[in-house]
Design an enzyme around this catalytic site. Structure first.
Site, PDB file in Angstrom:
ATOM      1  N   ASN A  11       0.868  -1.181   0.000  1.00 22.97           N
ATOM      2  CA  ASN A  11       0.000   0.000   0.000  1.00 22.97           C
ATOM      3  C   ASN A  11       0.899   1.224   0.000  1.00 22.97           C
ATOM      4  O   ASN A  11       1.414   1.634   1.036  1.00 22.97           O
ATOM      5  CB  ASN A  11      -0.908  -0.030   1.228  1.00 22.97           C
ATOM      6  CG  ASN A  11      -1.904   1.118   1.246  1.00 22.97           C
ATOM      7  OD1 ASN A  11      -1.806   2.059   0.480  1.00 22.97           O
ATOM      8  ND2 ASN A  11      -2.867   1.038   2.140  1.00 22.97           N
ATOM      9  N   ARG A  98      -2.061  -1.913  -4.038  1.00 24.32           N
ATOM     10  CA  ARG A  98      -3.095  -0.882  -4.038  1.00 24.32           C
ATOM     11  C   ARG A  98      -2.752   0.134  -5.121  1.00 24.32           C
ATOM     12  O   ARG A  98      -1.645   0.676  -5.161  1.00 24.32           O
ATOM     13  CB  ARG A  98      -3.158  -0.166  -2.687  1.00 24.32           C
ATOM     14  CG  ARG A  98      -4.173   0.982  -2.676  1.00 24.32           C
ATOM     15  CD  ARG A  98      -3.949   1.887  -1.480  1.00 24.32           C
ATOM     16  NE  ARG A  98      -4.807   3.068  -1.544  1.00 24.32           N
ATOM     17  CZ  ARG A  98      -4.468   4.257  -1.059  1.00 24.32           C
ATOM     18  NH1 ARG A  98      -3.296   4.439  -0.491  1.00 24.32           N
ATOM     19  NH2 ARG A  98      -5.292   5.280  -1.148  1.00 24.32           N
ATOM     20  N   HIS A 187     -10.412   6.148  -1.954  1.00 20.34           N
ATOM     21  CA  HIS A 187     -10.447   5.545  -0.612  1.00 20.34           C
ATOM     22  C   HIS A 187     -11.465   4.409  -0.538  1.00 20.34           C
ATOM     23  O   HIS A 187     -11.952   4.066   0.533  1.00 20.34           O
ATOM     24  CB  HIS A 187     -10.782   6.585   0.467  1.00 20.34           C
ATOM     25  CG  HIS A 187      -9.718   7.610   0.678  1.00 20.34           C
ATOM     26  ND1 HIS A 187     -10.016   8.940   0.902  1.00 20.34           N
ATOM     27  CD2 HIS A 187      -8.366   7.521   0.687  1.00 20.34           C
ATOM     28  CE1 HIS A 187      -8.887   9.624   1.041  1.00 20.34           C
ATOM     29  NE2 HIS A 187      -7.864   8.773   0.916  1.00 20.34           N
ATOM     30  N   ARG A 248      -4.294  19.056  -0.128  1.00 21.19           N
ATOM     31  CA  ARG A 248      -5.169  19.306  -1.272  1.00 21.19           C
ATOM     32  C   ARG A 248      -6.296  20.263  -0.880  1.00 21.19           C
ATOM     33  O   ARG A 248      -6.788  20.250   0.242  1.00 21.19           O
ATOM     34  CB  ARG A 248      -5.767  17.993  -1.785  1.00 21.19           C
ATOM     35  CG  ARG A 248      -4.747  17.073  -2.391  1.00 21.19           C
ATOM     36  CD  ARG A 248      -5.361  15.749  -2.790  1.00 21.19           C
ATOM     37  NE  ARG A 248      -4.536  14.652  -2.301  1.00 21.19           N
ATOM     38  CZ  ARG A 248      -4.948  13.429  -2.098  1.00 21.19           C
ATOM     39  NH1 ARG A 248      -6.211  13.112  -2.324  1.00 21.19           N
ATOM     40  NH2 ARG A 248      -4.139  12.497  -1.660  1.00 21.19           N
ATOM     41  N   GLU A 391      -6.822  -1.313   4.936  1.00 25.79           N
ATOM     42  CA  GLU A 391      -6.878  -1.402   3.480  1.00 25.79           C
ATOM     43  C   GLU A 391      -6.142  -2.634   2.962  1.00 25.79           C
ATOM     44  O   GLU A 391      -6.553  -3.247   1.971  1.00 25.79           O
ATOM     45  CB  GLU A 391      -6.274  -0.134   2.862  1.00 25.79           C
ATOM     46  CG  GLU A 391      -7.096   1.116   3.128  1.00 25.79           C
ATOM     47  CD  GLU A 391      -6.381   2.392   2.718  1.00 25.79           C
ATOM     48  OE1 GLU A 391      -7.045   3.291   2.177  1.00 25.79           O
ATOM     49  OE2 GLU A 391      -5.160   2.484   2.945  1.00 25.79           O
TER      50      GLU A 391
END
Length: 407
Positions: A11, A98, A187, A248, A391
């Site tokens: 990941n 990922r 996500h 961001r 994840e």
């Protein structure tokens, strides 16, 4: 001796890599680690090994110099070599990567080959903070583990159930038909995982649940889950849209970038960099570290207080919109580095929502359990949960399903 099939999950973030070695059969974690601060003078390397194998595994140095993602993946490969040399009966069958953006082509885990990788590389401009690292991991692992099957699992997968009237933008049809401009969402692995965990905790079938999930880390997104499937999400064509984030901007009047470009003459690449790397919390406070921002706010720092107000305002806006969109909400879920660790942000996000049946318990909000914590008040109509995301485990699950290995 029975051979145990395992999967290595990678990941990769903008300046970090998390990795896990899991048994495919039961998702038991044999080894997990992370490298934080890639590109800095001293990156932090942490590894935790199942107690059955600690005697045969040499712990790596905790602080190392890692200049880029490729170097990080070579360090991980050394960990794997050390582990497999000491762990008999363990066979690496699959590597899962990922990948942040699947674009208009990939809607499920896909086995990696030259054509797939070329397509992923063509999407780099859509997720400049993450895809370069994702691609570096894929290429390095193809070089070092050439005999092992490797899959890309996309953060956009979970959001493929979003209906057309939600994922379409009101822009010229040519943009959509010929340039694939639409909402993709991101996500997805995290939103999918915590939704599944919530179903288990609430003891209800996932396909009967309406949830609002809030993944709050350096990147942040909200997701409205209707009957167990993604119905709407705050991120859009790229991960730039939506909530205010660490670096961001989040939601922005589309005319602003055009205006700034016209006024300053900066290039599209410079503009993209400023929106993705120099905006959000960093633009207001100079840092994306929420713990530091909270501490500064408590000391009376005006910029830090402003940043928290901005951040929470956007959270409330999405929570309110999704409550109306879903009609019935069975739980609100906080996850991610900020969602799991910033009690103040959770409290402020739920403040003033009592009239809508959302009431947080101040004491419970400060005392979390290891995996799932209920932080709502007894008089709250809507459960408020804090769920530790995973994840990597979700990537392993999705690949196992793809390979028909799920239990």
């Amino acid at each position: 001796m029975t051979t145990q099939s395992v999967i290595l999950v990678l990941n990769s973030g903008s300046s970090s890599v998390k990795y896990k070695l899991l048994q495919l059969k039961d998702e038991a974690v044999l080894l997990e680690g992370s490298i934080q601060g890639i590109g800095e003078s001293s990156a932090k390397h942490h590894v935790c090994v199942d107690e059955r194998f600690t005697d045969n595994f040499k712990q790596p140095e905790a602080t190392v110099a890692i200049k880029n993602h490729q170097a990080a993946f070579h360090v991980i490969a050394d960990d794997m070599q050390c582990f497999f040399n000491g762990a008999s009966g363990i066979q690496l069958d699959v590597i899962g990567h990922r990948v942040v953006h699947g674009g208009a082509r990939f809607f499920a885990p896909v086995e990696l080959n030259k054509d797939v990788l070329t397509t992923i590389e063509s999407y780099q401009h859509l997720a400049p903070q993450h895809l370069p690292g994702n691609i570096a991991g894929i290429k390095t692992c193809q070089e070092l583990f050439s005999q092992v099957r490797q899959f890309a699992v996309f953060d956009t997968d979970f959001h493929q159930t979003i209906p057309e009237h939600v994922y379409r933008y009101a822009v010229p049809d040519d943009w959509y038909q010929n340039h694939d401009v639409r909402r993709y969402g991101f996500h997805g692995l995290s939103h999918q995982y915590v939704a599944q965990q919530a179903a288990v905790y609430l003891d209800k079938p996932l396909n009967e649940l309406n949830l609002i999930t809030l993944h709050l880390g350096n990147g942040a997104s909200a997701c409205a889950i209707k009957n167990g499937q993604s119905f709407d999400t705050s991120m859009g064509f790229t991960p730039l849209q939506g909530l205010m984030m660490g670096n961001r901007s989040g939601d922005l009047d589309a005319a602003v970038p055009l205006y700034i470009q016209e006024q300053t003459g900066i290039s599209a690449e410079q503009l993209e960099h400023q929106l993705n790397f120099e905006s959000g919390l960093v633009a207001i406070t100079g840092t994306h570290n929420m713990a530091e921002i909270q501490h500064r706010a408590e000391q009376g720092d005006k910029e830090a207080s402003l940043a928290i107000q901005m951040y929470v305002h956007q959270l409330r806006r999405y929570i309110g919109a999704y409550m109306i969109s879903l009609g019935r909400v069975d739980a609100i879920i906080f996850t991610g580095g900020i969602g799991e660790n910033a009690a103040m942000i959770r409290a402020l996000a739920c403040d003033e929502l009592g009239r809508y049946g959302v009431v947080i318990n101040a004491e419970n909000n400060q005392k979390l359990k290891e995996t799932v914590s209920a932080v709502h008040h007894l008089r709250s109509d809507v459960p408020i949960l804090v769920i530790k995301t995973d994840e990597e485990k979700q990537i392993a699950r999705n690949i196992a399903i793809q390979l028909n290995l799920n239990k």
